[in-house]
Design an enzyme around this catalytic site. Sequence first.
Site, mmCIF file in Angstrom:
data_model
loop_
_atom_site.group_PDB
_atom_site.id
_atom_site.type_symbol
_atom_site.label_atom_id
_atom_site.label_comp_id
_atom_site.label_asym_id
_atom_site.label_seq_id
_atom_site.Cartn_x
_atom_site.Cartn_y
_atom_site.Cartn_z
ATOM 1 N N HIS A 72 90.034 71.055 111.351
ATOM 2 C CA HIS A 72 91.097 70.201 112.638
ATOM 3 C C HIS A 72 90.881 69.320 114.364
ATOM 4 O O HIS A 72 90.281 70.204 114.730
ATOM 5 C CB HIS A 72 92.539 69.850 112.179
ATOM 6 C CG HIS A 72 92.921 71.289 113.599
ATOM 7 N ND1 HIS A 72 92.480 72.811 113.025
ATOM 8 C CD2 HIS A 72 93.446 71.215 114.318
ATOM 9 C CE1 HIS A 72 93.015 73.581 113.948
ATOM 10 N NE2 HIS A 72 93.737 72.378 114.951
ATOM 11 N N ASP A 74 92.888 68.524 117.380
ATOM 12 C CA ASP A 74 94.376 69.015 117.570
ATOM 13 C C ASP A 74 94.770 67.212 118.298
ATOM 14 O O ASP A 74 94.308 66.404 119.090
ATOM 15 C CB ASP A 74 94.239 69.538 118.905
ATOM 16 C CG ASP A 74 94.259 70.866 118.562
ATOM 17 O OD1 ASP A 74 94.745 71.525 117.652
ATOM 18 O OD2 ASP A 74 93.638 71.750 119.221
ATOM 19 N N HIS A 128 87.735 71.944 115.620
ATOM 20 C CA HIS A 128 87.502 73.645 115.366
ATOM 21 C C HIS A 128 88.405 73.873 114.202
ATOM 22 O O HIS A 128 89.140 72.971 113.370
ATOM 23 C CB HIS A 128 88.069 74.060 116.432
ATOM 24 C CG HIS A 128 90.111 73.524 116.905
ATOM 25 N ND1 HIS A 128 89.555 72.385 117.523
ATOM 26 C CD2 HIS A 128 91.329 74.178 116.685
ATOM 27 C CE1 HIS A 128 90.974 71.688 117.267
ATOM 28 N NE2 HIS A 128 91.744 72.984 117.472
ATOM 29 N N ARG A 138 96.100 88.651 113.030
ATOM 30 C CA ARG A 138 95.603 88.241 114.536
ATOM 31 C C ARG A 138 96.376 87.181 114.222
ATOM 32 O O ARG A 138 97.688 86.298 113.628
ATOM 33 C CB ARG A 138 94.415 87.477 114.340
ATOM 34 C CG ARG A 138 94.242 86.280 115.261
ATOM 35 C CD ARG A 138 92.675 85.594 114.972
ATOM 36 N NE ARG A 138 92.745 84.747 116.367
ATOM 37 C CZ ARG A 138 92.244 83.692 115.808
ATOM 38 N NH1 ARG A 138 92.783 83.348 115.060
ATOM 39 N NH2 ARG A 138 92.054 83.215 117.150
HETATM 40 C C1 OGA Z 1 95.757 75.325 116.459
HETATM 41 C C2 OGA Z 1 94.968 76.640 116.472
HETATM 42 C C3 OGA Z 1 93.459 77.952 116.822
HETATM 43 C C4 OGA Z 1 93.768 80.069 116.442
HETATM 44 O O1 OGA Z 1 97.112 76.175 116.339
HETATM 45 O O2 OGA Z 1 95.493 73.972 116.210
HETATM 46 O O3 OGA Z 1 93.982 75.133 116.326
HETATM 47 O O4 OGA Z 1 93.204 80.224 116.894
HETATM 48 N N1 OGA Z 1 94.446 77.427 115.967
HETATM 49 O O5 OGA Z 1 94.753 79.977 116.134
HETATM 50 NI NI NI Z 2 93.801 73.030 117.047
#
Ligand code: OGA
Ligand code: NI
Length: 203
Positions: A72, A74, A128, A138
């Site tokens: 996605h 952001d 990402h 995590r």
């Molecule tokens: C998000 C995201 C990535 C992560 O919260 O939008 O891309 O590493 N998180 O948690």
């Molecule tokens: Ni994100």
Amino acid sequence: MGEDFSDFGRVCQEYCEAMSKLSLNIMELLGMSLGIERSHFRDFYKDNDSIMRLNYYPPCQKPDLTLGTGPHCDPTSLTILHQDNVGGLEVYVNDKWHSIAPCSEAFVVNIGDTFMALSNGLYKSCLHRAVVNNQTPRKSLAFFLSPNMDKVVTPPKALVSNDRRIYRDFTWSSFLEFTQKHYRADTKTLDAFSNWLKKEDQI
Ligand code: OGA
Ligand code: NI
């Protein structure tokens, strides 16, 4: 967060205030890089309605069959991400997924869709995702800078040549509503949103 969580609430409050300050400084730098008035984006994000999110990714027995967060962009303006030392964030560049190794002394900063629109497409929001593993949970902590709900997202004149606008004006509140009620963020969120706005116009 209520009395039982007042300490936690205070930490979140302080963290968000620090992130808000940092993100306005970054906005100033982004404005300078585009050759516009230093105060322009800082002023634009002055009463920002930003969002903080705590992500928790439990271990998974078959990590290759799933994702913690699917691919996605952001929808927000700027993301400041703190990840723990487990690792899992990946960014898509030149047709490949690249992992972003955690660094305890650094944040990961990326552009979101709203700043892409505000810069008239000059800055790109990046694709990402987060993968999981079968050993260790995590955690990550994301601060999403967003304009004030009612602020109209329109690029500064200096970034618009020959009336060539990439996206039409919108408010963060309508874009937020779109991503919360009608569309799961991916690479085409802004285009889908533009079409949705067009349909709304016709009603
Ligand atoms: C998000 C995201 C990535 C992560 O919260 O939008 O891309 O590493 N998180 O948690
Ligand atoms: Ni994100």
